[in-house]
Design an enzyme around this catalytic site. Structure first.
Site, PDB file in Angstrom:
ATOM      1  N   GLY A   1       2.926  -0.636   3.976  1.00 32.17           N
ATOM      2  CA  GLY A   1       1.908  -1.444   2.813  1.00 32.17           C
ATOM      3  C   GLY A   1       2.150  -3.408   3.148  1.00 32.17           C
ATOM      4  O   GLY A   1       3.511  -3.628   3.047  1.00 32.17           O
TER       5      GLY A   1
ATOM      6  N   TYR B   1     -10.677   2.063   5.344  1.00 33.13           N
ATOM      7  CA  TYR B   1     -10.000   2.000   4.672  1.00 33.13           C
ATOM      8  C   TYR B   1     -10.656   0.915   3.590  1.00 33.13           C
ATOM      9  O   TYR B   1     -10.599  -0.250   3.554  1.00 33.13           O
ATOM     10  CB  TYR B   1      -8.683   1.065   5.360  1.00 33.13           C
ATOM     11  CG  TYR B   1      -7.437   0.651   4.573  1.00 33.13           C
ATOM     12  CD1 TYR B   1      -6.412   2.163   4.317  1.00 33.13           C
ATOM     13  CD2 TYR B   1      -7.078   0.262   3.184  1.00 33.13           C
ATOM     14  CE1 TYR B   1      -5.294   2.113   3.381  1.00 33.13           C
ATOM     15  CE2 TYR B   1      -6.366  -0.145   3.200  1.00 33.13           C
ATOM     16  CZ  TYR B   1      -5.083   1.130   3.402  1.00 33.13           C
ATOM     17  OH  TYR B   1      -3.695   0.783   2.640  1.00 33.13           O
ATOM     18  N   SER B   2     -10.091   1.096   1.923  1.00 33.94           N
ATOM     19  CA  SER B   2     -10.373  -0.058   1.075  1.00 33.94           C
ATOM     20  C   SER B   2      -9.995   0.720  -0.202  1.00 33.94           C
ATOM     21  O   SER B   2      -9.952   1.605  -0.750  1.00 33.94           O
ATOM     22  CB  SER B   2     -11.644   0.588   0.537  1.00 33.94           C
ATOM     23  OG  SER B   2     -12.875   0.191  -0.279  1.00 33.94           O
ATOM     24  N   ASN B   3      -9.103  -0.336  -0.266  1.00 33.95           N
ATOM     25  CA  ASN B   3      -7.875  -0.641  -1.622  1.00 33.95           C
ATOM     26  C   ASN B   3      -8.900  -0.248  -3.295  1.00 33.95           C
ATOM     27  O   ASN B   3      -8.621   0.327  -3.746  1.00 33.95           O
ATOM     28  CB  ASN B   3      -7.914  -2.341  -1.801  1.00 33.95           C
ATOM     29  CG  ASN B   3      -6.553  -2.125  -0.508  1.00 33.95           C
ATOM     30  OD1 ASN B   3      -5.793  -1.611  -0.852  1.00 33.95           O
ATOM     31  ND2 ASN B   3      -6.807  -3.706  -0.620  1.00 33.95           N
TER      32      ASN B   3
ATOM     33  N   SER C   1       0.805  -1.201   0.372  1.00 34.32           N
ATOM     34  CA  SER C   1      -0.148  -0.009   0.388  1.00 34.32           C
ATOM     35  C   SER C   1       0.743   1.083   0.250  1.00 34.32           C
ATOM     36  O   SER C   1       0.356   1.908   0.099  1.00 34.32           O
ATOM     37  CB  SER C   1      -0.901   0.223   0.930  1.00 34.32           C
ATOM     38  OG  SER C   1      -2.072  -0.809   0.596  1.00 34.32           O
TER      39      SER C   1
END
Length: 399
Positions: free
Chosen positions: A354, A212-214, A116
């Protein structure tokens, strides 16, 4: 990336419970304490300086101790660190072994998958385009991708670019719905990742809360491509990687499962109490704009230092990036692809962090020019190990 494919793709903020791992292979145990130390040549020292240096050298190094703990007590096959002081002097460290099968040494400042941390690169490209007047931070997703984002409680006409970068869009996470073994050998198109997320209802209304969201960064990457007419990887390379001379950082091409330069092997546990499996070779496309990059600790230090020094963004856009909201209860705050975290010695450091199956990276830079990044070759599976990685960064920046 943490927030994830069962466990393999995690965001930089979630902590996982579970039993503390103490079992370490014989090869790892033998290699505890291996360290490489590189620094700019110091000026000629006086006798008193030499005595002070000798005394300092005799004391155990706090960063090395922290890496040794990660290997000895937390079962990390390897740990690596790169630390830069205010004067630009660089030290690199290793502990453990680079390969559990052969017992080979950990490459000094070896390449790792940085998960990340990729989000910070994606956010910089978006904000550069904001500075150029090509993207509006408070414009909606539909301005650039009309009709694409629709679902249960999801409407791209109500979600802004700022909310994507800040994780306040309420969009659901796609990574938890993809299995580790599936992602290892499968190439995902970015639209496939988005489609997975849109099968599920919104986590919250846009702007209501931080989550949090990719998925947010997949959309940010798609916006970059729509606005520029060029692949995201090319924009990152042109606008960031070549611009500031990141010689060991790259965006893997489709189907590229290996790591180009010397690197430690990456290992993964799934389930969390299962055995370590070598996950070094994998298709990282499941991360894309949210987590696909490969780099080194030193390159990450260079990137975050250049970013905070204003070498990548105009002042107005850097100020937007550093405008944060609370993210959890640990003092972590999230800006636009950039986090701040308190230091035990006072102040904060700026970075991201990340995870992707096989590797975890943590670190960042302070406003006065200190920089540190730490990588381990397996994602921690309990609170103690997760905290020990953070402690290693704190020791490096407060030493």
């Amino acid at each position: 990336m943490r927030a994830q494919t069962r466990q393999g793709l995690r965001s930089s903020t979630r902590q996982q419970g579970g039993r503390r791992r103490r079992a370490v292979s014989a090869a790892v145990a033998v290699a505890i304490g291996v360290m490489t130390l590189g620094a700019l040549a110091p000026p000629a020292a006086s006798a008193s300086d030499s005595a002070a240096s000798a005394a300092a050298a005799a004391r155990p190094d706090a960063v090395q101790q922290a890496l040794n703990t990660l290997v000895r007590d937390d079962g990390m096959p390897a740990a690596l660190a790169s630390v830069q002081d205010r004067n630009g002097r660089l030290r690199t460290y290793t502990a453990g072994v680079g390969d559990l099968t052969t017992g080979s040494k950990v490459p000094r400042d070896g390449q790792v998958r940085i998960g990340s941390n990729t989000k910070a690169f994606t956010a910089v490209v978006v904000l550069q385009l904001v500075g150029e007047g090509k993207i509006g931070l408070d414009a909606t997703v539909d301005t650039y991708l009309p009709g694409l984002v629709r679902g249960k409680g999801i409407d791209g006409r109500r979600i802004t670019v700022r909310q994507l970068l800040q994780h306040t869009s309420g969009l659901p996470e796609y990574g938890i719905h993809v299995d580790d073994d599936e992602i290892r050998n499968r190439y995902f198109e970015p639209r496939e990742l988005l489609d997975i997320a849109l099968r599920y209802k919104a986590d919250a209304a846009p702007g209501a809360t931080w989550g949090y969201s990719n998925t947010n960064y997949v959309l940010a990457g798609l916006i970059v491509q729509k606005v520029t007419g060029r692949p995201l990887a090319e924009e990152m390379d042109r606008r960031i990687i070549k611009r500031i001379g990141l010689r060991h950082t790259y965006f893997p091409t489709p189907g590229q499962m290996t790591i180009r330069e010397p690197h430690p092997q990456g290992y993964h546990r799934n389930p969390e109490d299962g055995p370590l499996r070598n996950f070094t070779e994998m298709d990282p496309s499941v991360g894309w704009a949210a987590g696909q990059l490969i780099s080194t600790n030193s390159d990450l230090n260079r990137f975050f230092t250049a970013l905070l020094a204003g070498r990548l963004l105009p002042a107005a856009q850097l100020a937007e990036m550093r405008t944060t909201v609370p993210a959890g209860t640990s003092g972590l705050r999230y800006g636009l692809g950039l986090t701040s975290r308190p230091l035990s010695c006072g102040g904060v450091y700026w970075g991201h962090g990340g995870d992707i199956a096989g590797y975890e990276t943590r670190g960042g830079v302070t406003d006065d020019g200190r920089a540190a990044n730490v990588a381990v070759t397996s994602i921690p599976t309990d609170e103690a190990a997760t905290q020990h990685v953070k402690d290693a960064v704190d020791r490096a920046l407060c030493g």
